[in-house]
Design an enzyme around this catalytic site. Sequence first.
Site, PDB file in Angstrom:
ATOM      1  N   ASP A   7      33.780 -13.700   7.525  1.00 34.36           N
ATOM      2  CA  ASP A   7      34.059 -14.739   8.385  1.00 34.36           C
ATOM      3  C   ASP A   7      33.792 -14.454   9.831  1.00 34.36           C
ATOM      4  OD1 ASP A   7      34.665 -17.546   8.806  1.00 34.36           O
ATOM      5  OD2 ASP A   7      36.761 -17.104   8.883  1.00 34.36           O
ATOM      6  N   ASP A   9      35.222 -16.815  12.964  1.00 33.97           N
ATOM      7  CA  ASP A   9      36.422 -17.271  13.588  1.00 33.97           C
ATOM      8  C   ASP A   9      37.657 -16.634  12.938  1.00 33.97           C
ATOM      9  OD1 ASP A   9      35.347 -18.949  15.841  1.00 33.97           O
ATOM     10  OD2 ASP A   9      34.559 -19.952  14.085  1.00 33.97           O
ATOM     11  N   THR A  40      29.999 -18.546   7.892  1.00 32.84           N
ATOM     12  CA  THR A  40      30.816 -19.581   8.545  1.00 32.84           C
ATOM     13  C   THR A  40      30.617 -20.969   8.026  1.00 32.84           C
ATOM     14  OG1 THR A  40      31.130 -20.632  10.688  1.00 32.84           O
ATOM     15  CG2 THR A  40      28.788 -20.088  10.446  1.00 32.84           C
ATOM     16  N   ASN A  41      31.669 -21.821   8.103  1.00 33.19           N
ATOM     17  CA  ASN A  41      31.953 -23.037   7.452  1.00 33.19           C
ATOM     18  C   ASN A  41      31.468 -23.908   8.530  1.00 33.19           C
ATOM     19  OD1 ASN A  41      32.852 -23.246   4.985  1.00 33.19           O
ATOM     20  ND2 ASN A  41      34.754 -24.160   5.494  1.00 33.19           N
ATOM     21  N   LYS A 178      33.418 -23.485   2.174  1.00 29.76           N
ATOM     22  CA  LYS A 178      34.800 -22.875   1.837  1.00 29.76           C
ATOM     23  C   LYS A 178      36.024 -23.812   1.631  1.00 29.76           C
ATOM     24  CE  LYS A 178      34.569 -19.952   4.987  1.00 29.76           C
ATOM     25  NZ  LYS A 178      34.513 -18.812   5.966  1.00 29.76           N
ATOM     26  N   ASP A 203      40.379 -14.875   7.468  1.00 28.14           N
ATOM     27  CA  ASP A 203      41.620 -14.765   7.924  1.00 28.14           C
ATOM     28  C   ASP A 203      42.495 -15.873   7.476  1.00 28.14           C
ATOM     29  OD1 ASP A 203      39.895 -16.791   9.410  1.00 28.14           O
ATOM     30  OD2 ASP A 203      41.373 -17.192  10.734  1.00 28.14           O
ATOM     31  N   ASN A 204      42.011 -16.672   6.404  1.00 33.56           N
ATOM     32  CA  ASN A 204      42.476 -17.857   6.075  1.00 33.56           C
ATOM     33  C   ASN A 204      42.720 -17.686   4.494  1.00 33.56           C
ATOM     34  OD1 ASN A 204      43.182 -20.790   5.150  1.00 33.56           O
ATOM     35  ND2 ASN A 204      42.176 -21.212   7.171  1.00 33.56           N
ATOM     36  N   ARG A 206      43.748 -20.117   2.568  1.00 35.63           N
ATOM     37  CA  ARG A 206      43.302 -21.218   1.702  1.00 35.63           C
ATOM     38  C   ARG A 206      41.925 -21.758   1.751  1.00 35.63           C
ATOM     39  NH1 ARG A 206      48.052 -25.638   3.014  1.00 35.63           N
ATOM     40  NH2 ARG A 206      49.956 -24.261   2.063  1.00 35.63           N
ATOM     41  N   THR A 207      41.118 -20.872   2.595  1.00 31.56           N
ATOM     42  CA  THR A 207      39.645 -20.979   2.586  1.00 31.56           C
ATOM     43  C   THR A 207      39.012 -19.951   2.181  1.00 31.56           C
ATOM     44  OG1 THR A 207      39.553 -20.536   4.938  1.00 31.56           O
ATOM     45  CG2 THR A 207      39.518 -23.030   4.201  1.00 31.56           C
TER      46      THR A 207
END
EC number: 3.1.3.5
Length: 252
Positions: A7, A9, A40-41, A178, A203-204, A206-207
Amino acid sequence: MKNIICDIDGVLMHDNKLIPGSEKFIARVLEQGNPLVVLTNNPAQTGKDLQNRLASAGYPMIPEECFYSSAMATASFLRQQAGTNGAKAYVIGEGALTHELYNAGFTITDINPDFVIVGETKTFNWDMIHKAARFVANGARFIGTNPDTHGPNYSPGCGALCAPIEVISGRKPFYVGKPSSLIIRSALNHMGAHSEDTVIIGDNMRTDILAGFQSGLETILVLSGVTKPEDIEREPFRPNHVFRCAGEIDIV
């Protein structure tokens, strides 16, 4: 040698500034020759845009083909759908999304579209909501590039832009990005890799981590972004590894 999906960010960047140590991690990955996708999303930038963004922040030059966005994944998904060749789409988004859809064979129009496709744009307005809701209510397939409600500094994300269209039309969008495993499979196809040989770094919980978990990837959570240590215990799934930042990753 492991394939790496990483990822941007919260892992490599905060806004347009690199996260200290992450540039050394990327340099090592490139030197080792690990197959790499920087994922990236965000659908608003092309691979070249993303390459320049990271290079301007101080990263070694990452090949343009290593970058993969939800716009690319959305175009790939729709290209694979039966009957999409030559289909018509009403698009809410920036030029990067439109470019990918043109390359997938779509005609971009606001006259009887087959699809309403929503990305992220700063020009979102009442007319867009009105047209999109009407098209979706009348049968156009509703696609969102990603479900993110907001980005850094609470800038409105794709999920926020889809919300009024959903409320008015009564129809939910299908999200490609994601935490959908669809974007992970698309990224794997892009790099010619298999899930069992691939690790995702995010870093997330939930994604990034949920998407990796659902796709059968080894998962690495870094604590330099959204998820904090106390947040891990709130989820029913766990990352395989946790590091404070990308610069400390020593298993790939």
